[in-house]
Write a protein that holds these residues in place. Structure first.
Motif: not given
Length: 203
Positions: A52-55, A139-145, A114-117, A79-81
């Protein structure tokens, strides 16, 4: 039946505190998003999904328009918080290293690996099941990908994440729920999960 997932890490986005969900792309990011469209428009992609993140959405917006597809937003691909507190630049890398060494480690108010994954992989498995045999761009981000890829192959960890770019593209080939091959399509086109292919610049 092969399912192909294109993991598209978002293009460059200027960081501003408090705009994690809304910050857009820099000028360079917009130019690279256009290159993403050129690389992927001939791949035969059937569905476009995004964090959902705009970038992340903006990085795939041109591709979706080119293919005349809607972008499906899936909240748990975000992305992970990292923390409720401001993280100084010099503190970020040591914290990320500790998170990959101890998957249950968290910063104040943040998510552990663990929680993010776990929350992202639930959605990713749903995508593999629902779109079996299709081609899907995410469309994704470094950590969560990295954490999603790590679930299927533990060799994808901090070192992998640190060498990825903004943007970046990884073509993941699945047979059912088994990750068979990963090919990088941004920069040098090469298989990184299997034998090395002939390298060729695509940007």
């Amino acid at each position: 039946m092969k399912t192909i997932v294109y993991m598209v890490r978002h293009a460059e986005s200027s960081y501003t505190e408090g705009t994690e969900r809304t910050r857009g792309l820099t000028l360079e990011g917009k130019l690279n998003a256009a290159k993403i469209t050129e690389i992927l428009k001939g791949e035969g992609i059937h569905f476009v999904i995004s964090s959902p993140h705009a970038r992340a959405v903006l990085t795939l917006e041109g591709l979706a328009a080119e293919l005349e597809l809607d972008i499906q937003i899936m909240e748990d691909l975000r992305e992970r918080h990292f923390s409720d507190d401001m993280i100084a630049d010099e503190e970020f890398e040591p914290a990320a290293k500790r998170m990959f060494e101890d998957p249950d480690y968290t910063l104040p108010g943040g998510e552990s690996n663990t929680v993010c994954q776990n929350r992202a992989v639930v959605v990713f498995k749903q995508i593999l099941e629902e779109y079996k045999g299709k081609k899907v761009a995410i469309g994704t981000h470094g950590h969560v990908m990295t954490l999603m890829m790590n679930y299927f192959d533990s060799s994808y960890g901090l070192d992998f994440m640190n060498q990825t770019k903004k943007p970046d593209i990884y073509r993941l080939q699945f047979e059912e729920m088994e990750l068979e091959q990963v090919t990088r399509l941004w920069g040098e086109n090469r298989v990184i999960g299997g034998s090395i292919e002939k390298e060729c610049d695509v940007v």
